[in-house]
Write an enzyme that holds these catalytic residues in place. Structure first.
Site, PDB file in Angstrom:
ATOM      1  N   TRP A  86       2.700   8.020  -2.710  1.00 17.74           N
ATOM      2  CA  TRP A  86       4.103   8.186  -3.117  1.00 17.74           C
ATOM      3  C   TRP A  86       4.167   9.095  -4.354  1.00 17.74           C
ATOM      4  CZ3 TRP A  86       6.960   7.273  -7.510  1.00 17.74           C
ATOM      5  CH2 TRP A  86       8.351   7.219  -7.374  1.00 17.74           C
ATOM      6  N   ASN A 126     -10.987  -2.648  -5.140  1.00 19.31           N
ATOM      7  CA  ASN A 126     -10.252  -1.658  -5.944  1.00 19.31           C
ATOM      8  C   ASN A 126     -10.977  -1.324  -7.257  1.00 19.31           C
ATOM      9  OD1 ASN A 126      -6.991  -2.862  -4.873  1.00 19.31           O
ATOM     10  ND2 ASN A 126      -8.148  -1.103  -4.093  1.00 19.31           N
ATOM     11  N   ASP A 153       0.833  -1.211   0.000  1.00 15.58           N
ATOM     12  CA  ASP A 153       0.000   0.000   0.000  1.00 15.58           C
ATOM     13  C   ASP A 153       0.868   1.262   0.000  1.00 15.58           C
ATOM     14  OD1 ASP A 153      -2.434   1.330  -0.026  1.00 15.58           O
ATOM     15  OD2 ASP A 153      -2.564   1.411   2.168  1.00 15.58           O
TER      16      ASP A 153
HETATM   17  C1  IPE Z   1      -5.290  -2.726  -0.025  1.00 20.40           C
HETATM   18  O1  IPE Z   1      -5.035  -1.389  -0.183  1.00 20.40           O
HETATM   19  C2  IPE Z   1      -5.315  -3.412  -1.376  1.00 20.40           C
HETATM   20  C3  IPE Z   1      -4.016  -3.542  -2.031  1.00 20.40           C
HETATM   21  C4  IPE Z   1      -2.867  -3.205  -1.543  1.00 20.40           C
HETATM   22  C5  IPE Z   1      -4.059  -4.144  -3.351  1.00 20.40           C
HETATM   23  P1  IPE Z   1      -6.205  -0.300  -0.284  1.00 20.40           P
HETATM   24  O2  IPE Z   1      -5.546   1.006  -0.476  1.00 20.40           O
HETATM   25  O3  IPE Z   1      -7.164  -0.722  -1.338  1.00 20.40           O
HETATM   26  O4  IPE Z   1      -6.913  -0.427   1.129  1.00 20.40           O
HETATM   27  P2  IPE Z   1      -7.773   0.630   1.956  1.00 20.40           P
HETATM   28  O5  IPE Z   1      -8.810   1.190   1.011  1.00 20.40           O
HETATM   29  O6  IPE Z   1      -6.818   1.688   2.421  1.00 20.40           O
HETATM   30  O7  IPE Z   1      -8.336  -0.123   3.106  1.00 20.40           O
HETATM   31  C1  IPE Z   2      -1.680   0.147  -3.298  1.00 19.86           C
HETATM   32  O1  IPE Z   2      -1.464   1.515  -3.365  1.00 19.86           O
HETATM   33  C2  IPE Z   2      -1.832  -0.476  -4.651  1.00 19.86           C
HETATM   34  C3  IPE Z   2      -3.217  -0.844  -4.985  1.00 19.86           C
HETATM   35  C4  IPE Z   2      -4.236  -0.768  -4.190  1.00 19.86           C
HETATM   36  C5  IPE Z   2      -3.443  -1.330  -6.327  1.00 19.86           C
HETATM   37  P1  IPE Z   2      -2.669   2.544  -3.357  1.00 19.86           P
HETATM   38  O2  IPE Z   2      -3.067   2.799  -4.775  1.00 19.86           O
HETATM   39  O3  IPE Z   2      -3.762   2.108  -2.476  1.00 19.86           O
HETATM   40  O4  IPE Z   2      -1.933   3.825  -2.778  1.00 19.86           O
HETATM   41  P2  IPE Z   2      -2.504   4.848  -1.706  1.00 19.86           P
HETATM   42  O5  IPE Z   2      -2.938   4.047  -0.513  1.00 19.86           O
HETATM   43  O6  IPE Z   2      -3.640   5.560  -2.364  1.00 19.86           O
HETATM   44  O7  IPE Z   2      -1.351   5.741  -1.408  1.00 19.86           O
HETATM   45 MG    MG Z   3      -4.139   2.397  -0.484  1.00 20.72          MG
END
Ligand code: IPE
Ligand code: IPE
Ligand code: MG
Length: 231
Positions: A16, A59, A11
């Site tokens: 980033w 997602n 995550d």
């Molecule tokens: C968890 O991250 C899913 C992945 C890393 C693929 P999210 O960014 O989707 O989770 P939440 O929404 O912060 O709980």
């Molecule tokens: C995790 O990074 C990757 C996926 C969920 C695909 P995020 O896209 O959730 O990144 P943040 O949490 O918004 O920074």
């Molecule tokens: Mg995230």
């Protein structure tokens, strides 16, 4: 003792990128490079199974632009990195629902699974269109079907048998790492986490280096796992 099965909630890619004035997609691209390095490193560190959360069922709530970018990145990554992972002897498997996925994504998954299934150096379990509650529901339905078909009896259903009906038959997770600072599991591998040790770090996934991974392993090795028993 070294963990057999390590899982990572990767995550923080979006944050980033935004911190650098870039689009969220730039963070996903950087994260995919880190994943490649970690997969190679985990094998060298003697870890048998590395499970990574790459895309959750939830997602799909994100913009079509971001979802499409992630699907394209998945295919691109495997076209360019496949040979390297294969040469290292990594067996790649996928966990998640195939429904709702583009046919080119499913084809790429099948190609990778078919062409790495003989590998024995270690397993990379990629959780893609994955949800932990969904996995438990899907396993329950398969068990029900096998009871109805007479393949198994109701009395056969133990927690060990149940785990064989999950997307992949893997050992329980010893260590879970979550990057990006959130203190939650976000519907990841719920059945496999009954006695998992958790390691949370504020480091965003694209900054998560091998030395940070080693630090998590070190901390794990100093934990006292009791599994309900007393010393
Ligand atoms: C968890 O991250 C899913 C992945 C890393 C693929 P999210 O960014 O989707 O989770 P939440 O929404 O912060 O709980
Ligand atoms: C995790 O990074 C990757 C996926 C969920 C695909 P995020 O896209 O959730 O990144 P943040 O949490 O918004 O920074
Ligand atoms: Mg995230």
């Amino acid at each position: 003792m070294k963990p057999k099965h390590v899982a990572i909630i990767m995550d923080g890619n979006g944050r980033w990128a935004l911190k650098r004035g870039l689009k969220r997609s730039a963070g996903h691209l950087e994260g995919s490079k880190i994943l490649e390095h970690l997969a190679m490193h985990a094998i060298d560190a003697g870890i048998e199974v590395l499970s990574v959360y790459a895309f959750s069922t939830d997602n799909f709530k994100r913009s079509a632009e971001e979802v499409n970018y992630l699907m394209d990145l998945f295919i691109k990554m495997f076209k360019t990195k496949f040979a390297k992972l294969n040469k290292k002897g990594i067996k790649v498997v996928f966990s998640g629902r195939k429904i709702n996925l583009r046919s080119d994504v499913i084809e790429a998954m099948e190609y990778i699974e078919d062409n790495t299934k003989q590998n024995t150096a270690g397993i990379l379990n990629i959780c893609f269109n994955y949800g932990g509650q969904e996995e438990i529901v899907d396993a329950s339905l398969k068990i029900h079907e096998d009871i109805v078909n007479g393949k198994i009896k109701e009395d056969d259903v133990t927690k060990e048998l149940f785990s064989k009906y999950l997307y992949q038959d893997l050992p329980p997770i010893d260590l879970l790492i979550r990057t990006g600072g959130e203190l939650r599991v976000s519907n990841f591998m719920l059945y496999q986490m009954s006695y998992t040790e958790f390691y949370f770090t504020n480091t965003l996934f694209p900054d998560f280096s091998k030395s940070e991974f080693n630090k998590a392993l070190f901390i794990y090795e100093n934990r006292d796992r009791r599994f309900g028993n007393v010393k």
